[in-house]
Scaffold this motif. Structure first.
Motif, short mmCIF file in Angstrom:
data_model
loop_
_atom_site.label_atom_id
_atom_site.label_comp_id
_atom_site.label_asym_id
_atom_site.label_seq_id
_atom_site.Cartn_x
_atom_site.Cartn_y
_atom_site.Cartn_z
N LEU A 113 36.79 22.94 56.54
CA LEU A 113 37.58 23.47 55.43
C LEU A 113 36.72 23.69 54.20
CD1 LEU A 113 40.95 21.49 55.64
CD2 LEU A 113 40.41 23.75 56.55
N THR A 114 35.82 22.76 53.94
CA THR A 114 34.93 22.89 52.79
C THR A 114 34.05 24.13 52.92
OG1 THR A 114 34.96 20.50 52.45
CG2 THR A 114 33.11 21.70 51.47
N ALA A 115 33.53 24.38 54.10
CA ALA A 115 32.69 25.57 54.32
C ALA A 115 33.50 26.85 54.12
CB ALA A 115 32.08 25.53 55.72
N VAL A 116 34.70 26.88 54.65
CA VAL A 116 35.54 28.07 54.51
C VAL A 116 35.90 28.29 53.04
CG1 VAL A 116 37.83 29.05 55.00
CG2 VAL A 116 36.46 28.07 56.85
N VAL A 117 36.29 27.24 52.34
CA VAL A 117 36.66 27.36 50.93
C VAL A 117 35.46 27.81 50.09
CG1 VAL A 117 37.31 26.02 48.86
CG2 VAL A 117 38.65 25.83 50.98
N GLU A 118 34.30 27.29 50.37
CA GLU A 118 33.09 27.70 49.65
C GLU A 118 32.88 29.21 49.78
OE1 GLU A 118 29.85 27.19 47.21
OE2 GLU A 118 31.15 25.55 47.82
N ASP A 119 32.97 29.71 51.00
CA ASP A 119 32.80 31.14 51.25
C ASP A 119 33.93 31.94 50.61
OD1 ASP A 119 31.32 33.28 52.94
OD2 ASP A 119 33.45 33.58 53.42
N PHE A 120 35.16 31.47 50.79
CA PHE A 120 36.34 32.15 50.29
C PHE A 120 36.33 32.29 48.77
CE2 PHE A 120 40.76 31.26 48.72
CZ PHE A 120 41.29 32.51 48.96
N VAL A 121 36.00 31.24 48.06
CA VAL A 121 35.99 31.32 46.59
C VAL A 121 34.93 32.30 46.12
CG1 VAL A 121 35.55 30.03 44.45
CG2 VAL A 121 37.06 29.07 46.21
N GLY A 122 33.76 32.27 46.72
CA GLY A 122 32.72 33.23 46.35
C GLY A 122 33.14 34.66 46.64
N ARG A 123 33.78 34.84 47.76
CA ARG A 123 34.24 36.17 48.19
C ARG A 123 35.32 36.70 47.23
NH1 ARG A 123 33.78 38.29 53.40
NH2 ARG A 123 33.04 36.28 54.15
N THR A 124 36.30 35.85 46.89
CA THR A 124 37.39 36.30 46.01
C THR A 124 36.89 36.53 44.58
OG1 THR A 124 38.13 34.04 45.55
CG2 THR A 124 39.22 35.20 47.34
N ALA A 125 35.96 35.69 44.15
CA ALA A 125 35.43 35.85 42.79
C ALA A 125 34.70 37.18 42.64
CB ALA A 125 34.51 34.69 42.44
N ALA A 126 34.12 37.67 43.73
CA ALA A 126 33.36 38.93 43.70
C ALA A 126 34.22 40.16 43.99
CB ALA A 126 32.21 38.86 44.72
N ASN A 127 35.48 39.94 44.35
CA ASN A 127 36.35 41.05 44.75
C ASN A 127 37.19 41.52 43.56
OD1 ASN A 127 38.22 42.79 45.85
ND2 ASN A 127 38.76 41.46 47.56
N PRO A 128 36.90 42.72 43.02
CA PRO A 128 37.67 43.19 41.87
C PRO A 128 39.15 43.39 42.18
CG PRO A 128 36.19 44.91 42.69
CD PRO A 128 35.87 43.66 43.44
N LYS A 129 39.50 43.59 43.44
CA LYS A 129 40.92 43.77 43.81
C LYS A 129 41.71 42.48 43.66
CE LYS A 129 40.15 47.56 47.01
NZ LYS A 129 40.23 47.98 48.41
N VAL A 130 41.02 41.33 43.68
CA VAL A 130 41.68 40.04 43.50
C VAL A 130 41.85 39.72 42.01
CG1 VAL A 130 41.46 37.53 43.88
CG2 VAL A 130 40.85 39.14 45.71
N ASN A 131 40.89 40.14 41.19
CA ASN A 131 40.86 39.82 39.76
C ASN A 131 40.92 38.30 39.56
OD1 ASN A 131 40.69 40.09 37.00
ND2 ASN A 131 42.78 40.84 36.74
N PHE A 132 40.02 37.63 40.25
CA PHE A 132 39.94 36.16 40.25
C PHE A 132 39.89 35.57 38.85
CE2 PHE A 132 37.38 32.23 40.63
CZ PHE A 132 38.04 31.58 41.65
N PHE A 133 39.18 36.24 37.95
CA PHE A 133 39.01 35.72 36.59
C PHE A 133 40.10 36.21 35.63
CE2 PHE A 133 34.80 35.65 38.57
CZ PHE A 133 34.55 34.29 38.49
N ARG A 134 41.08 36.95 36.16
CA ARG A 134 42.24 37.44 35.43
C ARG A 134 41.87 38.29 34.23
NH1 ARG A 134 44.55 38.25 38.97
NH2 ARG A 134 46.38 38.78 37.77
N LYS A 135 40.82 39.10 34.36
CA LYS A 135 40.40 40.00 33.28
C LYS A 135 41.54 40.95 32.93
CE LYS A 135 35.53 39.73 34.20
NZ LYS A 135 34.30 40.33 34.63
N GLY A 136 41.69 41.18 31.64
CA GLY A 136 42.73 42.08 31.17
C GLY A 136 44.10 41.42 31.05
N THR A 137 44.15 40.10 31.24
CA THR A 137 45.41 39.37 31.08
C THR A 137 45.24 38.33 29.98
OG1 THR A 137 45.01 37.50 32.58
CG2 THR A 137 45.78 39.57 33.59
N ASP A 138 46.36 37.75 29.57
CA ASP A 138 46.31 36.67 28.57
C ASP A 138 45.71 35.40 29.14
OD1 ASP A 138 47.56 38.38 26.79
OD2 ASP A 138 49.56 37.57 27.18
#
Length: 129
Positions: free
Chosen positions: A16-41
């Protein structure tokens, strides 16, 4: 003979730790996810420590949801994501990233489907728009 828990079939905490490590990096780099919530409050500029804590919470949340021994003690999904204005499209992109991470680690179809169903069950608590 009882079937092993999904947690055990996934490989426990190390897997699970390996999957989460990969998943978080993947989502953070995906503009379609907007992981960092840019453009929101709720724009998020996390420190390394905050990202590490997020990963730890995700591992524990998934572990508990899949029948593992740890109890998740973080905030519930609704309050954790309140005000983030997450859309169905962003949730779908995140789910796609999770599927890609599971595929990277060659998680069998049955277990992948079970974990994806658990993830899908959080949609109502996470999506606001």
């Amino acid at each position: 003979m009882a079937e092993k828990s999904l947690y055990e079939r996934l490989g426990g905490e190390p897997a699970l730790t390996a999957v989460v490590e990969d998943f978080v990096g993947r989502t953070a780099a995906n503009p379609k996810v907007n992981f960092f919530r840019k453009g929101t409050d709720m724009e998020w500029k996390p420190s390394g420590e905050q990202v590490a804590m997020l990963k730890k919470h995700l591992v524990t949340f998934i572990a508990e949801a899949t029948g593992g021994p740890k109890a998740y003690k973080g905030r519930d999904m609704k309050s954790s994501h309140a005000g983030m204005k997450i859309t169905n499209a962003e949730f779908d992109a995140l789910a796609s990233d999770l599927a890609a991470s599971l595929d990277k680690f060659k998680v069998p179809a049955k277990e992948k489907g079970e974990l994806m169903a658990i993830a899908a069950s959080t949609r109502g608590a996470i999506v606001e728009k």
